[in-house]
Design an enzyme around this catalytic site. Sequence first.
Site, PDB file in Angstrom:
ATOM      1  N   TYR A  64      32.806-110.831 -19.679  1.00  0.00           N
ATOM      2  CA  TYR A  64      31.834-109.359 -19.272  1.00  0.00           C
ATOM      3  C   TYR A  64      30.973-109.811 -18.134  1.00  0.00           C
ATOM      4  O   TYR A  64      29.964-109.004 -17.636  1.00  0.00           O
ATOM      5  CB  TYR A  64      30.792-109.040 -20.361  1.00  0.00           C
ATOM      6  CG  TYR A  64      31.608-108.125 -21.539  1.00  0.00           C
ATOM      7  CD1 TYR A  64      32.689-108.479 -21.904  1.00  0.00           C
ATOM      8  CD2 TYR A  64      30.892-106.845 -21.958  1.00  0.00           C
ATOM      9  CE1 TYR A  64      33.147-107.896 -23.243  1.00  0.00           C
ATOM     10  CE2 TYR A  64      31.644-106.265 -23.146  1.00  0.00           C
ATOM     11  CZ  TYR A  64      32.703-106.570 -23.589  1.00  0.00           C
ATOM     12  OH  TYR A  64      33.310-105.937 -24.374  1.00  0.00           O
ATOM     13  N   LYS A  73      40.528-119.841 -27.248  1.00  0.00           N
ATOM     14  CA  LYS A  73      42.134-119.662 -26.782  1.00  0.00           C
ATOM     15  C   LYS A  73      42.291-120.699 -25.857  1.00  0.00           C
ATOM     16  O   LYS A  73      42.754-120.673 -24.819  1.00  0.00           O
ATOM     17  CB  LYS A  73      42.145-118.218 -26.405  1.00  0.00           C
ATOM     18  CG  LYS A  73      43.495-118.059 -25.984  1.00  0.00           C
ATOM     19  CD  LYS A  73      44.537-117.810 -27.615  1.00  0.00           C
ATOM     20  CE  LYS A  73      45.987-117.692 -27.298  1.00  0.00           C
ATOM     21  NZ  LYS A  73      46.673-117.967 -28.698  1.00  0.00           N
ATOM     22  N   ASP A  79      43.225-115.981 -32.237  1.00  0.00           N
ATOM     23  CA  ASP A  79      44.258-114.872 -33.015  1.00  0.00           C
ATOM     24  C   ASP A  79      44.264-115.428 -34.133  1.00  0.00           C
ATOM     25  O   ASP A  79      44.479-114.654 -35.354  1.00  0.00           O
ATOM     26  CB  ASP A  79      45.637-115.217 -32.185  1.00  0.00           C
ATOM     27  CG  ASP A  79      45.911-116.510 -31.829  1.00  0.00           C
ATOM     28  OD1 ASP A  79      45.302-117.515 -31.885  1.00  0.00           O
ATOM     29  OD2 ASP A  79      47.214-116.827 -31.274  1.00  0.00           O
ATOM     30  N   ASP A  90      33.553-109.182 -29.247  1.00  0.00           N
ATOM     31  CA  ASP A  90      33.626-107.920 -29.288  1.00  0.00           C
ATOM     32  C   ASP A  90      34.856-107.348 -30.092  1.00  0.00           C
ATOM     33  O   ASP A  90      34.583-106.659 -31.066  1.00  0.00           O
ATOM     34  CB  ASP A  90      33.776-107.166 -27.954  1.00  0.00           C
ATOM     35  CG  ASP A  90      33.888-105.922 -27.911  1.00  0.00           C
ATOM     36  OD1 ASP A  90      33.154-105.186 -28.651  1.00  0.00           O
ATOM     37  OD2 ASP A  90      34.952-105.345 -27.168  1.00  0.00           O
ATOM     38  N   ASP A 117      34.604-105.643 -34.262  1.00  0.00           N
ATOM     39  CA  ASP A 117      35.310-104.552 -34.732  1.00  0.00           C
ATOM     40  C   ASP A 117      36.213-104.884 -35.935  1.00  0.00           C
ATOM     41  O   ASP A 117      36.410-104.119 -36.876  1.00  0.00           O
ATOM     42  CB  ASP A 117      36.257-103.965 -33.431  1.00  0.00           C
ATOM     43  CG  ASP A 117      35.310-102.731 -33.033  1.00  0.00           C
ATOM     44  OD1 ASP A 117      34.265-102.742 -32.923  1.00  0.00           O
ATOM     45  OD2 ASP A 117      36.010-101.682 -32.519  1.00  0.00           O
TER      46      ASP A 117
HETATM   47  C1  IPM Z   1      30.183-103.106 -28.500  1.00  0.00           C
HETATM   48  C2  IPM Z   1      30.689-102.120 -27.475  1.00  0.00           C
HETATM   49  C3  IPM Z   1      30.264-102.215 -26.042  1.00  0.00           C
HETATM   50  C4  IPM Z   1      30.848-103.960 -25.834  1.00  0.00           C
HETATM   51  C5  IPM Z   1      30.922-101.331 -25.093  1.00  0.00           C
HETATM   52  C6  IPM Z   1      30.508-100.009 -25.266  1.00  0.00           C
HETATM   53  C7  IPM Z   1      30.697-101.755 -23.696  1.00  0.00           C
HETATM   54  O1  IPM Z   1      32.166-102.103 -27.576  1.00  0.00           O
HETATM   55  O2  IPM Z   1      28.814-103.157 -28.284  1.00  0.00           O
HETATM   56  O3  IPM Z   1      30.633-103.685 -29.205  1.00  0.00           O
HETATM   57  O4  IPM Z   1      32.007-103.992 -25.551  1.00  0.00           O
HETATM   58  O5  IPM Z   1      30.055-104.684 -25.925  1.00  0.00           O
HETATM   59 MN    MN Z   2      32.760-103.423 -29.523  1.00  0.00          MN
END
Ligand code: IPM
Ligand code: MN
Length: 347
Positions: free
Chosen positions: A135, A185, A218, A242, A246
């Site tokens: 990032y 990785k 992975d 990130d 999720d």
């Molecule tokens: C998160 C979100 C953000 C990220 C996006 C919205 C830029 O997905 O906080 O996980 O990738 O950091």
């Molecule tokens: Mn995210």
Amino acid sequence: MKSYSIALIPGDGIGSDVTAAAWTVLETVAGNFGFALTGTEFPWSCKFFKDTGRMMPQDGIETLRGFDAILLGAVGWPAEVPDSVSLHGLLLPIRKAFVQYANIRPHRLLPGVTGPLRAENFDILCIRENTEGEYSGAGGRVHQGTLDEVAVETSIFTRAGVERILRFGFEQARARRGKLASVTKSNAQKYSMVFWDEITRKLAADYPDIEVTSYHVDALAARMIMAPESLDVVVASNLFGDILTDIGAAIQGGLGYAASANINPGRSAPSMFEPVHGSAPDIAHLGIANPIAAIWSGAMMLDHLGEKAAADRVIKGVEAATARGIGTIPGKDRTEAITAAVVAALT
Ligand code: IPM
Ligand code: MN
């Protein structure tokens, strides 16, 4: 009476719905525990962008610097402002400018919440590097729009940046069950990720009490689904973290339960607390967003501010509500009803 100044950035979509809910809970618990929270709201959002051409004023960062903490709802309204513009104008600059290098995301099932896995007894703390890596924003495009177009985006890993997030991970593991999973990785990415693995091994010598294992991302993604109980603290780069968080949100029942804290461990600037779910434009302002992720993030804020008893109380309140089935079935309970149930469980 102790008092904390909080910058409130509801942002876009359901951000304002869930921030208002979290604030109600936080003000109640503050009253019960004898401290004060003063909130100052900033309307920075995609709507603000439409009006002013910026996601926040030029001196936005300096304005926020004076606060004890920031509570953020969500950023993004892609129908009007591209996400690449809105996120780089508000959320991401705050994380970087305030050196909030540790993004902490807890993943466990609240009582009464059914996840998609057979596993129920997992309790994972993901620590995501939050200021550099993939990032970093280093790159560019040339020959734009032509067949010769080139796009380059370089990940940047610094020794200082990798060391500090790994140390943070080791410390968290020490405060929990003593296990650290360090994620890379390095079989494919032979510079930055090998570097990360090397630093993991070097720091391990300082933490002989911690059982540290290096995983490829992975394999770790699969492990989060197949054997989540085997994990304690997971530390990963910005993008890997990130994606893994999720998965963490999914296995804990959905984004409605996924809380996060963007922490500046050195406390040289305010930390920021935000639910992981985005602005969810499709359900914005319908009063049906699940506020639990925002409330849990608020509890993490109280903990960071030094109000651990109040933070624990909020988590207990959330657990009491979900144990009764409140907020556990998507769309069943309204935001207000879930908030009221948590508030009722605080006393
Ligand atoms: C998160 C979100 C953000 C990220 C996006 C919205 C830029 O997905 O906080 O996980 O990738 O950091
Ligand atoms: Mn995210």
